[in-house]
Design an enzyme around this catalytic site. Structure first.
Site, PDB file in Angstrom:
ATOM      1  N   LEU A 293      -4.765  44.989   4.213  1.00  0.00           N
ATOM      2  CA  LEU A 293      -4.991  45.393   5.405  1.00  0.00           C
ATOM      3  C   LEU A 293      -5.920  46.503   5.847  1.00  0.00           C
ATOM      4  O   LEU A 293      -6.219  47.048   7.047  1.00  0.00           O
ATOM      5  CB  LEU A 293      -3.870  45.720   6.491  1.00  0.00           C
ATOM      6  CG  LEU A 293      -2.671  44.483   6.459  1.00  0.00           C
ATOM      7  CD1 LEU A 293      -1.338  44.989   7.162  1.00  0.00           C
ATOM      8  CD2 LEU A 293      -3.357  43.173   7.151  1.00  0.00           C
ATOM      9  N   GLY A 294      -6.588  46.873   4.737  1.00  0.00           N
ATOM     10  CA  GLY A 294      -7.596  47.877   5.046  1.00  0.00           C
ATOM     11  C   GLY A 294      -7.255  49.394   5.123  1.00  0.00           C
ATOM     12  O   GLY A 294      -7.944  50.138   5.816  1.00  0.00           O
TER      13      GLY A 294
ATOM     14  N   SER B  29      -6.787  51.787   2.980  1.00  0.00           N
ATOM     15  CA  SER B  29      -7.732  52.803   2.219  1.00  0.00           C
ATOM     16  C   SER B  29      -8.866  53.230   3.172  1.00  0.00           C
ATOM     17  O   SER B  29      -9.300  54.161   3.278  1.00  0.00           O
ATOM     18  CB  SER B  29      -7.927  52.437   0.886  1.00  0.00           C
ATOM     19  OG  SER B  29      -8.896  51.862   0.772  1.00  0.00           O
TER      20      SER B  29
ATOM     21  N   ALA C 187      -9.121  52.745   6.346  1.00  0.00           N
ATOM     22  CA  ALA C 187      -8.930  53.353   7.563  1.00  0.00           C
ATOM     23  C   ALA C 187      -8.573  54.924   7.232  1.00  0.00           C
ATOM     24  O   ALA C 187      -8.971  55.580   8.001  1.00  0.00           O
ATOM     25  CB  ALA C 187      -7.492  52.809   8.226  1.00  0.00           C
TER      26      ALA C 187
ATOM     27  N   ASP D  92     -14.339  46.541   4.955  1.00  0.00           N
ATOM     28  CA  ASP D  92     -13.206  47.252   5.475  1.00  0.00           C
ATOM     29  C   ASP D  92     -13.541  48.538   6.355  1.00  0.00           C
ATOM     30  O   ASP D  92     -13.122  48.928   7.462  1.00  0.00           O
ATOM     31  CB  ASP D  92     -12.392  47.601   4.289  1.00  0.00           C
ATOM     32  CG  ASP D  92     -11.693  46.566   3.694  1.00  0.00           C
ATOM     33  OD1 ASP D  92     -12.063  45.566   4.039  1.00  0.00           O
ATOM     34  OD2 ASP D  92     -10.826  46.820   2.967  1.00  0.00           O
TER      35      ASP D  92
HETATM   36  O1  PMV Z   1      -9.213  45.669   0.322  1.00  0.00           O
HETATM   37  P1  PMV Z   1      -8.839  44.424   0.841  1.00  0.00           P
HETATM   38  O2  PMV Z   1      -7.974  43.594   0.241  1.00  0.00           O
HETATM   39  O3  PMV Z   1      -8.755  44.388   2.328  1.00  0.00           O
HETATM   40  O4  PMV Z   1     -10.308  43.385   0.304  1.00  0.00           O
HETATM   41  C1  PMV Z   1     -11.492  43.547   0.943  1.00  0.00           C
HETATM   42  C2  PMV Z   1     -12.229  42.482   0.812  1.00  0.00           C
HETATM   43  C3  PMV Z   1     -12.958  41.948  -0.310  1.00  0.00           C
HETATM   44  O5  PMV Z   1     -13.988  41.186  -0.127  1.00  0.00           O
HETATM   45  C4  PMV Z   1     -12.130  41.379  -1.618  1.00  0.00           C
HETATM   46  C5  PMV Z   1     -13.706  43.236  -1.430  1.00  0.00           C
HETATM   47  C6  PMV Z   1     -14.809  43.646  -0.491  1.00  0.00           C
HETATM   48  O6  PMV Z   1     -15.095  44.945  -0.906  1.00  0.00           O
HETATM   49  O7  PMV Z   1     -15.415  43.167   0.495  1.00  0.00           O
END
Ligand code: PMV
Length: 309
Positions: free
Chosen positions: A102-103, A105, A107, A149
């Protein structure tokens, strides 16, 4: 003589769900992302020693970094260095689960960067862009973060994102009714991204075909969203999940959550984020939202609703 406490500066940022395009976005394709209503809140103040209080964890930054420094301390060091900030004491509160796709880190990184730039501005110092500092933070955890993210955390709303470009704001013709479920604890994003990279080295043709397939779904999804064709948008999300399964990033529990959401009438469902655990996401119509929520909750999953317009 007064003994005033140092002034506190605050910043906040939101978490996100990826509607389509995770993993392929690392290789330069587009992703569509929706900011959540919750995320992280940071408070910072000038201090004699740099320190980060993250929930119950306290990270004190020594003058010289040691090899044993934990990722959160290294990330905070990188963020402060990018902003050209001196010693800062920071405290962060998280309103979403960490390590669940859910992003969280990102945030935290954006909330911290906003709070620290507030402090720099009050001192009349230059305020570098939040995005660069947040990405420096994020890269310590992700290794090769695309930036999707941190873009979502900074801009919120519904965005089309491509690595290295400014995010484009999308305006869904009809509000998106989303349901998110925490299916299981997530794997590290770094490990999931590295896993895809390793399989891509071993089987370049097969993996590139899957990544291209995801990029093609994203390209079709954007106009669906903009003309309000949620039936097709949902189908594209489910197809995206199938390609993520073939990429090797889903789990049996995520697959079961996707299946049960579709059986309960969701227009589309998929894992969201890096996978290996974490969250499932369903696009629903008002009429079936309570069915999907009931199905997921009765299997013991924690759920949230999100309306994006
Ligand atoms: O950190 P997450 O689980 O939201 O994954 C981010 C999305 C990815 O494409 C897997 C990684 C990225 O940096 O885009």
């Amino acid at each position: 003589m007064t003994n005033a406490l140092p002034q506190v500066y605050r910043g906040s940022a939101v978490g996100k769900v990826i509607l389509l395009g995770e993993h392929a976005v690392v290789y330069g394709s587009r992703a569509i992302v929706v900011g959540l209503d919750r995320g992280a809140e940071a408070e910072v103040r000038a201090a004699s020693v740099a320190e980060l209080l993250l929930g119950a964890e306290r990270h004190r930054l020594e003058q010289t970094p040691s090899a044993a420094e934990l990722p959160a301390a290294r990330a905070f060091r990188a963020l402060l260095a990018t902003l050209g900030a001196g010693n800062v004491a920071a405290q962060v509160r998280l309103g979403i689960p960490a390590g669940a796709g859910l992003g969280a880190s990102a945030a935290i990184g954006v909330a911290l960067a906003r709070a620290v730039t507030g402090l720099l501005g009050a001192r009349g110092l230059p305020q570098p862009a939040v995005a660069g500092a947040a990405l420096a933070w994020e890269n310590v955890f992700h290794g090769n973060a695309s930036g999707v993210d941190t873009a979502a955390a900074e801009h919120a709303g519904c965005l089309s994102f491509r690595r290295g470009e400014l995010p484009q704001k999308l305006s869904p013709a009809r509000p998106l009714e989303l349901v998110v479920a925490l299916v299981e604890s997530g794997a590290s994003t770094r490990r999931m991204v590295e896993g895809v990279a390793q399989r891509r080295s071993a089987e370049p043709a097969r993996m590139d075909a899957l990544l291209d397939g995801i990029a093609a779904l994203v390209a079709r999804a954007q106009p669906c969203l903009e003309r309000g064709d949620q039936l097709e948008l949902g189908q594209l999300m489910t197809q995206n999940h199938e390609l993520l399964v073939q990429l090797g990033v889903s789990t049996p529990k995520l697959d079961r959550a996707v299946r049960s959401a579709l059986d309960s009438g969701a227009l589309g469902a998929k894992l969201t984020g890096a996978g290996g655990g974490g969250c499932a996401l369903a696009l629903v119509e008002k009429g079936c939202r309570s069915n999907v929520l009931q199905t997921w909750r009765s299997s013991g999953l924690e759920c949230w609703e999100k309306r994006a317009d």
